[in-house]
Structures are given as structure tokens and as C-alpha cells.
Design a protein around this motif. Structure first.
Motif, short mmCIF file in Angstrom:
data_model
loop_
_atom_site.label_atom_id
_atom_site.label_comp_id
_atom_site.label_asym_id
_atom_site.label_seq_id
_atom_site.Cartn_x
_atom_site.Cartn_y
_atom_site.Cartn_z
N PRO A 1 0.83 -1.20 0.00
CA PRO A 1 0.00 0.00 0.00
C PRO A 1 0.87 1.26 0.00
CG PRO A 1 -0.22 -1.19 2.08
CD PRO A 1 0.68 -1.99 1.21
N ARG A 2 0.32 2.31 -0.60
CA ARG A 2 1.02 3.59 -0.66
C ARG A 2 0.18 4.66 0.02
NH1 ARG A 2 2.35 5.36 -6.37
NH2 ARG A 2 2.93 7.17 -5.16
N GLN A 3 0.85 5.72 0.42
CA GLN A 3 0.18 6.82 1.07
C GLN A 3 -0.21 7.86 0.01
OE1 GLN A 3 2.52 8.62 4.17
NE2 GLN A 3 0.75 8.69 5.53
N THR B 1 -4.71 12.22 4.55
CA THR B 1 -3.64 11.35 4.07
C THR B 1 -4.03 9.93 4.43
OG1 THR B 1 -2.04 13.10 4.43
CG2 THR B 1 -1.18 10.87 4.20
N TRP C 1 -3.75 5.48 3.41
CA TRP C 1 -3.04 4.36 2.79
C TRP C 1 -4.02 3.66 1.87
CZ3 TRP C 1 2.07 3.36 3.23
CH2 TRP C 1 2.77 4.02 4.24
N GLY D 1 -6.51 0.16 1.51
CA GLY D 1 -6.56 0.09 2.97
C GLY D 1 -7.99 0.10 3.47
N ASP E 1 1.11 11.31 -5.88
CA ASP E 1 0.73 11.06 -4.48
C ASP E 1 -0.68 11.57 -4.18
OD1 ASP E 1 1.22 13.75 -4.58
OD2 ASP E 1 2.24 13.84 -2.64
#
Length: 182
Positions: A47-49, A79, A81, A84, A112
Motif C-alpha cells: 500500500p502507498r500513502q 492522508t 493508505w 486500505g 501522491d
């Protein structure tokens, strides 16, 4: 008058489709195809933020999209994840309101940033209730027992519950062979 034990009770529901409120869209565009390049594959192992840049609600006609975003618990600038629990929790909050027959949440990512699209299918609202084949006094009793109100969402649960209450009402009056058609 016919024998009430063999009477078929007709309950008619006039469903109100609604009109648009404020800047709400009157019809939902179809959800985008998740295989397209602008909705890339998300890696569940990594997972990415992301920062939520925008949240759009599609498919509402008589509800305010901004209030629905607030009720979902999502906010622009959060912000999160992805993938998620954040989107699952937001969808669960919308489902728990019982106003919708379908809730879909799609995410479009760029670098992002995350752009969230919520696709909702609203349940129809009941505009009016009427009864055919029964006396006026029985109509009053049934309206009271069913707690009928204008503007409530029409769901399978509400329909089945109403049928059960009507049949029980007539069973208590010793009419065992009553049919209910909605």
C-alpha cells in the motif's frame, strides 16, 4: 361485501423519483471501467500513502452530495493508505444509512494524489400509501400499525415487514386466508 377471509388486500405505493437538489446530479454516469489506464491496478501487498484531492458523489437526486461525503467520514486533504481500510469504512458508513441499494467507491491516483468517486444508487421514496379492498376503519388501524410516513425509503425489508404486519393483523381477527399484494 365479499367475505373478508378470502379478500385480497391491495396495498398501492406511489414511488417518488425525486428532483435534483442544489448541484446534485440528476442521473449517475456509469462507473468507469476499472481496467482502464486512468484507474491503475493497486498492489495490495504494497500500500502507498496518498492525499485525497477531491471526492465526487454520483447518482444522487434528492440528497446533498457534500453531506454524503461528510457522513462517509472522508475529507479532502486526508492522508490515507491505499489500498486500505479507509475506503471500506467509508462505504460501510454509507451502507448503514439504508438509503442506497448500491454503493461503489473508485479511486483514481496521480503521483501522491487520490481522486475518489462514490457511485450511489438511491432507493425510491414512498410518496403515498393506499389500501384497496378493506374498510376505512381497517385502513386507519393498518396505517397506525405500519407506522407509515411519506418520504421513507422503499426497501425489500420494509415491504416484507409490512406484509407480515398486515397478515398478522388479519390473523388476529381470525381471517387466516388473506392475501397481500404490493
Amino acid at each position: 361485501m365479499k367475505d373478508p377471509s378470502l379478500a385480497l388486500l391491495w396495498v398501492c405505493l406511489l414511488v417518488f423519483a425525486g428532483t435534483s437538489v442544489g448541484n446534485a446530479q440528476t442521473s449517475a454516469p456509469p462507473p468507469p471501467d476499472s481496467t482502464r489506464l486512468d484507474y491503475p491496478y493497486m498492489d495490495y501487498d504494497n500500500p502507498r500513502q496518498y492525499i485525497i484531492k477531491d471526492i465526487q458523489v454520483h447518482g444522487v437526486t434528492y440528497l446533498d452530495p457534500e453531506i454524503l461525503v461528510s457522513q462517509s467520514g472522508m475529507q479532502r486533504g486526508d492522508t490515507v493508505w491505499l489500498p486500505g481500510q479507509y475506503l471500506s469504512d467509508a462505504s460501510r458508513r454509507l451502507w448503514s444509512q439504508r438509503r442506497f441499494s448500491d454503493v461503489k467507491t473508485l479511486v483514481q491516483t496521480q503521483a501522491d494524489s487520490a481522486y475518489i468517486h462514490i457511485y450511489l444508487t438511491q432507493r425510491p421514496l414512498v410518496y403515498n400509501w393506499s389500501f384497496d379492498g378493506i374498510r376505512k376503519g381497517e385502513t386507519t388501524d393498518l396505517v397506525e400499525k405500519l407506522s407509515l410516513r411519506r418520504g421513507v425509503e422503499l426497501s425489500d425489508f420494509r415491504i416484507n415487514n409490512s406484509i407480515d404486519i398486515i397478515k398478522k393483523y388479519y390473523r388476529d381477527k381470525s381471517f387466516l386466508n388473506v392475501g397481500v399484494d404490493i
